[in-house]
Design a protein around this motif. Structure first.
Motif, PDB file in Angstrom:
ATOM      1  N   MET A   1       0.800  -1.035  -0.058  1.00  0.00           N
ATOM      2  CA  MET A   1       0.009   0.033  -0.098  1.00  0.00           C
ATOM      3  C   MET A   1       0.966   1.254   0.038  1.00  0.00           C
ATOM      4  N   ASN A   2       0.520   2.210  -0.618  1.00  0.00           N
ATOM      5  CA  ASN A   2       1.462   3.374  -0.612  1.00  0.00           C
ATOM      6  C   ASN A   2       0.723   4.556  -0.382  1.00  0.00           C
ATOM      7  N   VAL A   3       1.132   4.782   1.082  1.00  0.00           N
ATOM      8  CA  VAL A   3       0.752   5.693   1.991  1.00  0.00           C
ATOM      9  C   VAL A   3       0.699   7.439   1.254  1.00  0.00           C
ATOM     10  N   VAL A   4       1.962   7.393   0.658  1.00  0.00           N
ATOM     11  CA  VAL A   4       1.990   8.810   0.032  1.00  0.00           C
ATOM     12  C   VAL A   4       0.918   9.144  -0.799  1.00  0.00           C
ATOM     13  N   LEU A  86      -7.101   2.662  -2.119  1.00  0.00           N
ATOM     14  CA  LEU A  86      -6.088   2.652  -1.293  1.00  0.00           C
ATOM     15  C   LEU A  86      -6.916   2.808   0.261  1.00  0.00           C
ATOM     16  N   LEU A  87      -7.875   3.862   0.256  1.00  0.00           N
ATOM     17  CA  LEU A  87      -8.488   3.990   1.734  1.00  0.00           C
ATOM     18  C   LEU A  87      -8.897   2.683   1.991  1.00  0.00           C
ATOM     19  N   ARG A  88      -9.569   1.961   1.449  1.00  0.00           N
ATOM     20  CA  ARG A  88     -10.070   0.632   1.900  1.00  0.00           C
ATOM     21  C   ARG A  88      -9.083  -0.286   2.378  1.00  0.00           C
ATOM     22  N   ALA A  92      -8.337  -1.657   6.490  1.00  0.00           N
ATOM     23  CA  ALA A  92      -7.971  -2.915   6.878  1.00  0.00           C
ATOM     24  C   ALA A  92      -6.953  -3.555   7.175  1.00  0.00           C
ATOM     25  N   SER A  93      -5.846  -2.583   7.037  1.00  0.00           N
ATOM     26  CA  SER A  93      -4.495  -2.667   7.373  1.00  0.00           C
ATOM     27  C   SER A  93      -3.886  -2.813   8.803  1.00  0.00           C
ATOM     28  N   SER A 101      -3.156   6.611   8.034  1.00  0.00           N
ATOM     29  CA  SER A 101      -3.688   7.319   6.867  1.00  0.00           C
ATOM     30  C   SER A 101      -5.075   7.112   6.416  1.00  0.00           C
ATOM     31  N   GLY A 102      -5.457   5.791   6.685  1.00  0.00           N
ATOM     32  CA  GLY A 102      -6.847   5.553   6.417  1.00  0.00           C
ATOM     33  C   GLY A 102      -7.902   6.227   7.461  1.00  0.00           C
TER      34      GLY A 102
END
Length: 172
Positions: A1-4, A86-88, A92-93, A101-102
């Motif tokens: 997953m790319n937080v940036v 990415l948000l989903r 779930a991470s 970040s989510g």
């Protein structure tokens, strides 16, 4: 997953159209540097890359009194879809930076977001209990690799994160 990518797309959704400096300033105002590893250069790199991928468009330039003009970016439909994917994934991470970040954009998924957080809370508690069971079967001896201590530390971290998520969910 790319937080940036998630952070830049999310910030752009809040301020579109906007230029890179304004996006960086917004992220700084949100104090993301305290809970991520985001660097200012990462924002510009992400903007260039996402423009190439068609997730955002580079539009007209704002002229300024000093220096070159600033390119204004707008999120595309593909960028919006990428943001939500990415948000989903972030919600779930179990990775604390991804999850954080989510949570920053939880309101973008008013119904689905809390459900994802509830599932993540359950999973974190299950993993914490699993680590505690493993710790109970390991030696608490000093010296490398200190597996028992590490398992206890990680289970406490997971329980604390799950507890924080439960408090967030209670306010939803």
């Amino acid at each position: 997953m790319n937080v940036v990518r998630l952070l830049v797309l999310g910030a752009l959704r809040e301020t579109s159209p906007s230029h890179g400096y304004a996006i960086g300033q917004l992220l700084e105002d949100w104090q993301v540097q305290t809970w991520t590893r985001l660097r200012s250069g990462s924002v510009y790199h992400a903007l260039r890359q996402m423009t190439k991928e068609g997730l955002i468009t580079a539009g007209e330039q704002e002229t300024g009194d000093r220096g070159p003009g600033k390119t204004r970016f707008t999120i595309t439909n593909a960028g919006d879809a990428e943001f939500f994917a990415l948000l989903r994934e972030a919600l779930a991470s179990s990775d604390l930076i991804e999850l954080s970040s989510g949570i920053a954009f939880l309101d973008a998924l008013p119904e689905e977001g809390p459900a994802l957080l509830a599932e993540t809370t359950v999973r974190l508690n299950e993993n914490a209990h699993r680590l505690q069971k493993i710790a109970a079967t390991t030696s608490a001896a000093k010296g490398a690799p200190r597996t028992h201590d590490l398992l206890i530390m990680w289970s406490a971290n997971l329980f604390a994160t799950a507890g924080s998520l439960a408090k967030i969910l209670a306010r939803e």
